[in-house]
Design a protein around this motif. Structure first.
Motif, PDB file in Angstrom:
ATOM      1  N   GLN A  46      -4.276 -23.708  -5.702  1.00 27.70           N
ATOM      2  CA  GLN A  46      -2.946 -23.286  -5.255  1.00 27.70           C
ATOM      3  C   GLN A  46      -2.890 -21.771  -5.081  1.00 27.70           C
ATOM      4  N   VAL A  47      -3.447 -21.049  -6.051  1.00 34.92           N
ATOM      5  CA  VAL A  47      -3.493 -19.586  -5.951  1.00 34.92           C
ATOM      6  C   VAL A  47      -4.300 -19.174  -4.726  1.00 34.92           C
ATOM      7  N   ASP A  48      -5.429 -19.846  -4.543  1.00 30.13           N
ATOM      8  CA  ASP A  48      -6.297 -19.552  -3.407  1.00 30.13           C
ATOM      9  C   ASP A  48      -5.552 -19.741  -2.081  1.00 30.13           C
ATOM     10  N   GLU A  49      -4.810 -20.822  -1.984  1.00 34.22           N
ATOM     11  CA  GLU A  49      -4.033 -21.099  -0.771  1.00 34.22           C
ATOM     12  C   GLU A  49      -2.979 -20.032  -0.543  1.00 34.22           C
ATOM     13  N   ARG A  50      -2.334 -19.607  -1.616  1.00 33.62           N
ATOM     14  CA  ARG A  50      -1.310 -18.573  -1.494  1.00 33.62           C
ATOM     15  C   ARG A  50      -1.922 -17.237  -1.065  1.00 33.62           C
ATOM     16  N   MET A  51      -3.128 -16.937  -1.543  1.00 32.99           N
ATOM     17  CA  MET A  51      -3.789 -15.699  -1.138  1.00 32.99           C
ATOM     18  C   MET A  51      -4.121 -15.719   0.347  1.00 32.99           C
ATOM     19  N   SER A  52      -4.629 -16.846   0.820  1.00 31.92           N
ATOM     20  CA  SER A  52      -4.938 -16.960   2.242  1.00 31.92           C
ATOM     21  C   SER A  52      -3.677 -16.806   3.086  1.00 31.92           C
ATOM     22  N   GLU A  53      -2.597 -17.389   2.615  1.00 30.77           N
ATOM     23  CA  GLU A  53      -1.314 -17.281   3.321  1.00 30.77           C
ATOM     24  C   GLU A  53      -0.849 -15.832   3.375  1.00 30.77           C
ATOM     25  N   TYR A  54      -1.021 -15.123   2.261  1.00 31.21           N
ATOM     26  CA  TYR A  54      -0.616 -13.718   2.210  1.00 31.21           C
ATOM     27  C   TYR A  54      -1.446 -12.877   3.177  1.00 31.21           C
ATOM     28  N   VAL A  55      -2.761 -13.075   3.151  1.00 33.32           N
ATOM     29  CA  VAL A  55      -3.653 -12.315   4.029  1.00 33.32           C
ATOM     30  C   VAL A  55      -3.340 -12.606   5.491  1.00 33.32           C
ATOM     31  N   ALA A  66      -8.219 -15.761   7.911  1.00 31.50           N
ATOM     32  CA  ALA A  66      -7.662 -15.152   6.709  1.00 31.50           C
ATOM     33  C   ALA A  66      -8.389 -15.654   5.466  1.00 31.50           C
ATOM     34  N   HIS A  67      -8.696 -16.924   5.451  1.00 29.81           N
ATOM     35  CA  HIS A  67      -9.407 -17.498   4.313  1.00 29.81           C
ATOM     36  C   HIS A  67     -10.799 -16.880   4.164  1.00 29.81           C
ATOM     37  N   SER A  68     -11.504 -16.732   5.275  1.00 33.57           N
ATOM     38  CA  SER A  68     -12.845 -16.140   5.238  1.00 33.57           C
ATOM     39  C   SER A  68     -12.795 -14.703   4.758  1.00 33.57           C
ATOM     40  N   LEU A  69     -11.809 -13.936   5.243  1.00 36.73           N
ATOM     41  CA  LEU A  69     -11.692 -12.538   4.826  1.00 36.73           C
ATOM     42  C   LEU A  69     -11.326 -12.451   3.347  1.00 36.73           C
ATOM     43  N   GLN A  70     -10.419 -13.308   2.912  1.00 39.83           N
ATOM     44  CA  GLN A  70     -10.035 -13.334   1.512  1.00 39.83           C
ATOM     45  C   GLN A  70     -11.243 -13.577   0.619  1.00 39.83           C
ATOM     46  N   ARG A  75     -15.513 -11.852  -3.210  1.00 36.13           N
ATOM     47  CA  ARG A  75     -16.907 -11.736  -3.631  1.00 36.13           C
ATOM     48  C   ARG A  75     -17.337 -10.281  -3.757  1.00 36.13           C
ATOM     49  N   ARG A  76     -16.919  -9.432  -2.832  1.00 33.44           N
ATOM     50  CA  ARG A  76     -17.380  -8.037  -2.828  1.00 33.44           C
ATOM     51  C   ARG A  76     -16.667  -7.159  -3.849  1.00 33.44           C
ATOM     52  N   TYR A  77     -15.374  -7.421  -4.068  1.00 32.92           N
ATOM     53  CA  TYR A  77     -14.572  -6.513  -4.881  1.00 32.92           C
ATOM     54  C   TYR A  77     -14.150  -7.079  -6.229  1.00 32.92           C
ATOM     55  N   GLY A  78     -14.434  -8.357  -6.472  1.00 34.32           N
ATOM     56  CA  GLY A  78     -14.035  -8.963  -7.741  1.00 34.32           C
ATOM     57  C   GLY A  78     -12.741  -9.736  -7.658  1.00 34.32           C
ATOM     58  N   THR A  79     -11.797  -9.242  -6.868  1.00 33.34           N
ATOM     59  CA  THR A  79     -10.561  -9.971  -6.566  1.00 33.34           C
ATOM     60  C   THR A  79     -10.176  -9.683  -5.116  1.00 33.34           C
ATOM     61  N   LEU A  84      -7.865  -5.882  -0.747  1.00 35.17           N
ATOM     62  CA  LEU A  84      -6.708  -5.532   0.080  1.00 35.17           C
ATOM     63  C   LEU A  84      -6.197  -4.133  -0.245  1.00 35.17           C
ATOM     64  N   MET A  85      -6.279  -3.744  -1.509  1.00 33.18           N
ATOM     65  CA  MET A  85      -5.859  -2.398  -1.886  1.00 33.18           C
ATOM     66  C   MET A  85      -6.787  -1.349  -1.301  1.00 33.18           C
ATOM     67  N   LEU A  86      -8.090  -1.586  -1.393  1.00 32.61           N
ATOM     68  CA  LEU A  86      -9.059  -0.595  -0.919  1.00 32.61           C
ATOM     69  C   LEU A  86      -9.154  -0.557   0.602  1.00 32.61           C
ATOM     70  N   GLU A  87      -9.060  -1.717   1.216  1.00 32.85           N
ATOM     71  CA  GLU A  87      -9.236  -1.784   2.674  1.00 32.85           C
ATOM     72  C   GLU A  87      -7.935  -1.580   3.455  1.00 32.85           C
ATOM     73  N   HIS A  88      -6.794  -1.929   2.829  1.00 32.49           N
ATOM     74  CA  HIS A  88      -5.536  -1.913   3.572  1.00 32.49           C
ATOM     75  C   HIS A  88      -4.404  -1.206   2.839  1.00 32.49           C
ATOM     76  N   GLY A  89      -4.647  -0.717   1.629  1.00 29.34           N
ATOM     77  CA  GLY A  89      -3.660   0.080   0.923  1.00 29.34           C
ATOM     78  C   GLY A  89      -2.391  -0.653   0.542  1.00 29.34           C
ATOM     79  N   ILE A  90      -2.478  -1.948   0.235  1.00 23.47           N
ATOM     80  CA  ILE A  90      -1.260  -2.698  -0.072  1.00 23.47           C
ATOM     81  C   ILE A  90      -0.731  -2.338  -1.450  1.00 23.47           C
ATOM     82  N   ASN A  91       0.553  -2.594  -1.653  1.00 19.85           N
ATOM     83  CA  ASN A  91       1.165  -2.490  -2.972  1.00 19.85           C
ATOM     84  C   ASN A  91       0.869  -3.778  -3.728  1.00 19.85           C
TER      85      ASN A  91
END
Length: 254
Positions: A46-55, A66-70, A75-79, A84-91
């Motif tokens: 469920q969390v995974d689905e919500r993350m893909s939806e957010y992305v 979005a799922h592939s990017l998520q 894998r690369r950043y740990g979460t 998203l913070m490092l690549e896109h500066g999100i809050n």
């Protein structure tokens, strides 16, 4: 010389019946998702689905992209969040609230696990890359929440997830934890590398049926890595076996 056949729930990396390294452990640290509750509950899907939806909404991507990017960020950043913070500066606040807005009802009380955790001597913690609210909701449904001294979450980690070494150091410093007298239980092998390097007992939790639920291939790798001392498919049973062995008094072991 004949060696005992390894139990199906334990790894040949260490003697499966030699649990003496746990005899002077006084601090027990547990990951949350797919560790304290069984992977086949599939709650994290469920969390995974919500993350893909957010992305998808954030970057105007199709669901599959979005799922592939998520997953790439995970894998690369740990979460996904850190990516998203490092690549896109999100809050991070909006992301954390959105992705953990899920139905926790699939998690049911686990009296066997609760009794096993309660029997552990010393201090007990949850260390998660999720949030305190998410962890507390799950721990309460499992019936184990009152057995833990604290939940160290991604916010307490200053949004730097496991397996970053600074995150473990921050956790240990916050609670005056001696890693050489501690044990770590995780469902991801890579998250056990730093604990092992610092003298912790390390246990990889890989319940039966893990491959049939929503897990990436890389998440299932590493069970035979040198930093994984034990592997179990039954967390409660493993804890029970630890407590069934004679223990060295904590004060005498120091």
């Amino acid at each position: 010389m004949n060696h005992p056949t390894p139990l199906p729930s334990e790894s040949a990396v260490a003697n499966p019946r030699d649990l003496t390294p746990f005899r002077d452990v006084d601090t027990w640290i547990f990951d949350l998702d797919n560790t304290l509750y069984p992977a086949h509950t599939n709650l994290f899907a469920q969390v995974d689905e919500r993350m893909s939806e957010y992305v998808a909404g954030l970057l105007n991507l199709e669901r599959d992209a979005a799922h592939s990017l998520q997953k790439d960020y995970y894998r690369r950043y740990g979460t996904t969040l850190r990516g998203l913070m490092l690549e896109h500066g999100i809050n991070p606040d909006g992301f954390l609230e959105f992705v953990h807005d899920i139905d926790h009802s699939k998690v049911v009380p686990d009296d066997r696990l609760a009794a096993a955790v309660e029997a552990l001597p010393g201090r007990r913690f949850i260390m998660t890359n999720g949030t305190v609210a998410h962890a507390r909701a799950i721990a309460e449904r499992l019936g184990v929440h009152h057995h833990f001294e604290d939940i160290f979450d991604i916010v307490a980690a200053d949004l730097v997830p496991k397996p970053h070494a600074d995150t473990y150091a921050r956790f240990w410093d916050r609670h005056a934890i001696d890693p050489t007298h501690s044990a770590m239980f995780e469902d991801l092998s890579r998250n056990l590398a730093v604990p092992h390097e610092n003298g912790m007992r390390t246990v990889l939790v890989v319940p039966e049926g893990t491959r049939e639920v929503f897990r990436e291939d890389w998440e299932l790798e590493g069970r035979n890595a040198p930093h994984v001392e034990y592997v179990t498919d039954d967390l409660a049973g493993f804890l029970q076996r630890i407590m069934a062995r004679p223990r060295q008094p904590i004060e005498a072991s120091r």
